[in-house]
Structure formats: structure tokens, C-alpha cells
Design a protein around this motif. Structure first.
Motif, mmCIF file in Angstrom:
data_model
loop_
_atom_site.group_PDB
_atom_site.id
_atom_site.type_symbol
_atom_site.label_atom_id
_atom_site.label_comp_id
_atom_site.label_asym_id
_atom_site.label_seq_id
_atom_site.Cartn_x
_atom_site.Cartn_y
_atom_site.Cartn_z
ATOM 1 N N GLN A 114 -2.331 -5.347 9.464
ATOM 2 C CA GLN A 114 -2.727 -6.284 8.418
ATOM 3 C C GLN A 114 -1.975 -6.051 7.107
ATOM 4 O OE1 GLN A 114 -5.098 -4.435 10.225
ATOM 5 N NE2 GLN A 114 -5.212 -6.113 11.662
ATOM 6 N N LEU A 115 -1.133 -5.027 7.055
ATOM 7 C CA LEU A 115 -0.418 -4.672 5.831
ATOM 8 C C LEU A 115 0.667 -5.714 5.553
ATOM 9 C CD1 LEU A 115 -0.569 -2.302 3.833
ATOM 10 C CD2 LEU A 115 1.240 -1.209 5.137
ATOM 11 N N SER A 116 0.541 -6.424 4.423
ATOM 12 C CA SER A 116 1.526 -7.451 4.089
ATOM 13 C C SER A 116 2.449 -7.023 2.943
ATOM 14 C CB SER A 116 0.829 -8.770 3.737
ATOM 15 O OG SER A 116 -0.049 -8.605 2.651
ATOM 16 N N TYR A 117 2.131 -5.900 2.296
ATOM 17 C CA TYR A 117 2.971 -5.412 1.200
ATOM 18 C C TYR A 117 2.684 -3.939 0.989
ATOM 19 C CZ TYR A 117 4.973 -5.021 -3.506
ATOM 20 O OH TYR A 117 5.717 -4.651 -4.598
ATOM 21 N N ALA A 118 3.718 -3.164 0.804
ATOM 22 C CA ALA A 118 3.574 -1.742 0.483
ATOM 23 C C ALA A 118 4.842 -1.313 -0.244
ATOM 24 C CB ALA A 118 3.375 -0.921 1.742
ATOM 25 N N PHE A 119 4.722 -1.133 -1.579
ATOM 26 C CA PHE A 119 5.893 -0.738 -2.346
ATOM 27 C C PHE A 119 5.446 -0.013 -3.613
ATOM 28 C CE2 PHE A 119 9.907 -1.265 -4.685
ATOM 29 C CZ PHE A 119 10.775 -0.815 -3.701
ATOM 30 N N PHE A 120 6.371 0.714 -4.193
ATOM 31 C CA PHE A 120 6.078 1.494 -5.388
ATOM 32 C C PHE A 120 5.642 0.594 -6.541
ATOM 33 C CE2 PHE A 120 8.582 4.492 -2.996
ATOM 34 C CZ PHE A 120 7.990 5.712 -3.301
ATOM 35 N N ASP A 121 4.590 1.034 -7.218
ATOM 36 C CA ASP A 121 4.074 0.373 -8.402
ATOM 37 C C ASP A 121 4.308 1.272 -9.621
ATOM 38 O OD1 ASP A 121 2.737 -1.747 -9.684
ATOM 39 O OD2 ASP A 121 0.841 -0.660 -9.623
ATOM 40 N N GLY A 122 4.985 2.352 -9.406
ATOM 41 C CA GLY A 122 5.318 3.355 -10.406
ATOM 42 C C GLY A 122 5.945 4.521 -9.668
ATOM 43 N N PRO A 123 6.435 5.527 -10.367
ATOM 44 C CA PRO A 123 7.095 6.630 -9.688
ATOM 45 C C PRO A 123 6.156 7.463 -8.818
ATOM 46 C CG PRO A 123 6.922 7.074 -12.042
ATOM 47 C CD PRO A 123 6.460 5.664 -11.823
ATOM 48 N N ASP A 124 4.855 7.425 -9.105
ATOM 49 C CA ASP A 124 3.901 8.222 -8.337
ATOM 50 C C ASP A 124 2.759 7.371 -7.771
ATOM 51 O OD1 ASP A 124 2.640 7.594 -10.706
ATOM 52 O OD2 ASP A 124 1.836 9.608 -11.038
ATOM 53 N N ARG A 125 2.999 6.070 -7.626
ATOM 54 C CA ARG A 125 1.951 5.175 -7.131
ATOM 55 C C ARG A 125 2.542 4.097 -6.237
ATOM 56 N NH1 ARG A 125 -0.605 3.483 -11.821
ATOM 57 N NH2 ARG A 125 0.532 1.539 -11.821
ATOM 58 N N LEU A 126 1.866 3.847 -5.136
ATOM 59 C CA LEU A 126 2.262 2.824 -4.173
ATOM 60 C C LEU A 126 1.148 1.786 -4.116
ATOM 61 C CD1 LEU A 126 4.744 2.835 -2.140
ATOM 62 C CD2 LEU A 126 3.054 3.302 -0.395
ATOM 63 N N LEU A 127 1.514 0.513 -4.172
ATOM 64 C CA LEU A 127 0.544 -0.570 -4.082
ATOM 65 C C LEU A 127 0.574 -1.134 -2.664
ATOM 66 C CD1 LEU A 127 -1.435 -2.654 -5.307
ATOM 67 C CD2 LEU A 127 0.570 -3.987 -5.983
ATOM 68 N N LEU A 128 -0.599 -1.233 -2.057
ATOM 69 C CA LEU A 128 -0.734 -1.820 -0.725
ATOM 70 C C LEU A 128 -1.493 -3.131 -0.835
ATOM 71 C CD1 LEU A 128 -2.039 1.288 1.271
ATOM 72 C CD2 LEU A 128 0.323 0.657 0.779
ATOM 73 N N ARG A 129 -1.053 -4.128 -0.075
ATOM 74 C CA ARG A 129 -1.807 -5.380 0.050
ATOM 75 C C ARG A 129 -2.134 -5.524 1.524
ATOM 76 N NH1 ARG A 129 1.431 -9.454 -2.173
ATOM 77 N NH2 ARG A 129 2.356 -9.800 -0.150
ATOM 78 N N ILE A 130 -3.416 -5.568 1.824
ATOM 79 C CA ILE A 130 -3.892 -5.652 3.202
ATOM 80 C C ILE A 130 -4.458 -7.043 3.402
ATOM 81 C CG2 ILE A 130 -5.389 -4.614 4.938
ATOM 82 C CD1 ILE A 130 -5.418 -2.119 2.958
ATOM 83 N N GLY A 131 -3.771 -7.845 4.171
ATOM 84 C CA GLY A 131 -4.125 -9.245 4.351
ATOM 85 C C GLY A 131 -3.135 -10.118 3.602
#
Length: 156
Positions: A114-131
Motif C-alpha cells: 500500500q506504500l505510495s510514497y517514501a522519501f526523505f523529508d529532511g536529513p534524518d526523517r523519511l515521510l511515508l504515504r500509505i494509500g
């Protein structure tokens, strides 16, 4: 000099790949219902703090815009439980349910399908979009805490 540059490139690639291995571990823990790994990978207090920060207009939050359903859930909880609502409503089980919200069987399964997005949102943070966008996706942040990537925010 070339070997030094190659080493730097290798280190950079390893750092970029590292949080994706955490996503894989999280997915496996969700599929196997591995409570010990889920407890270790989810920073429940940080998830609570981010929701509280979102409610306070005077404080910066990592949470983006939220759905009306999320706001309704919060308002209902605050009405029923008062000022301690978030502490009582948000626990590891709630985070797991939110992460699994887009699974065909939300009681089990991981997030990879269901993961439609997974990329860095900062140097130490990853943003996931599920759906998908049109399907009220769940967003989660993985943050580097010390040497571990952990879930630190969940919202939809």
C-alpha cells in the motif's frame, strides 16, 4: 584520492538506503505481528507529542494537513476523555491499526503493498504515504533516533 571519493559515495549510498531497510523491517514486523519489534520501532510518545503539537497552533509540528476524519476522531476523544485523550487513545496498537488501515484485511499484513510514497523529508526523517491520495492515505514519519529509525508521527 579516487578511493576516498569512492568511499564517500559508498557511505552516502548506504545512508540513503538505510531508512528503506527500516521500512522493510517494519513491514515484516507488521506481517508477523512481532510485538517486540513493533514496540522498538514505534516511538509512541513522539507520535502523541506530534498530535498534541498539531492541536496547538502556536507550536511547530511535523504533521502536515490532516483529514476531517482525523479531526473528528480527535474531537470525539477530547469530548469523551478530556485533556488526557491523546495519551489514552494513542498507543502502539493504534499506530499499528493506522499503518494497516489500507490493507484488505486491516488486522494483519504489512505496508509495502500500500506504500505510495517514501522519501526523505529532511536529513534524518523519511515521510511515508500509505494509500493513494484519493483514498485518504495515512502518513507516517520515520525519524533517525540515535542509531535507529523509528515511527515518530502518524496521521491521515
Amino acid at each position: 584520492m579516487k578511493s576516498f571519493i569512492a568511499l564517500l559515495v559508498l557511505i552516502a549510498l548506504a545512508f540513503l538506503a538505510w531508512p528503506y531497510t527500516a521500512i522493510y523491517r517494519l513491514d515484516q514486523a507488521l506481517q508477523q505481528n512481532d510485538q517486540a519489534t513493533l514496540e522498538a520501532m514505534i516511538d509512541v510518545q513522539s507520535v502523541r507529542d506530534q498530535i498534541k503539537r498539531k492541536l496547538n497552533k502556536n507550536v511547530q509540528s511535523n504533521i502536515g494537513s490532516v483529514s476531517s476524519g482525523f479531526v473528528d476522531w480527535l474531537q470525539d476523544g477530547i469530548r469523551r476523555l478530556g485533556s488526557d485523550a491523546i495519551d489514552e487513545m494513542v498507543d502502539t496498537a493504534w499506530v499499528v491499526n493506522e499503518l494497516r488501515a489500507h490493507n484488505p484485511d486491516p488486522r494483519q499484513g504489512g505496508i509495502m503493498g500500500q506504500l505510495s510514497y517514501a522519501f526523505f523529508d529532511g536529513p534524518d526523517r523519511l515521510l511515508l504515504r500509505i494509500g493513494e491520495w484519493e483514498d485518504n492515505p495515512v502518513h507516517a514519519h520515520l525519524t533517525l533516533e540515535g542509531t535507529r529509525w523509528r515511527v515518530t508521527a502518524v496521521y491521515n
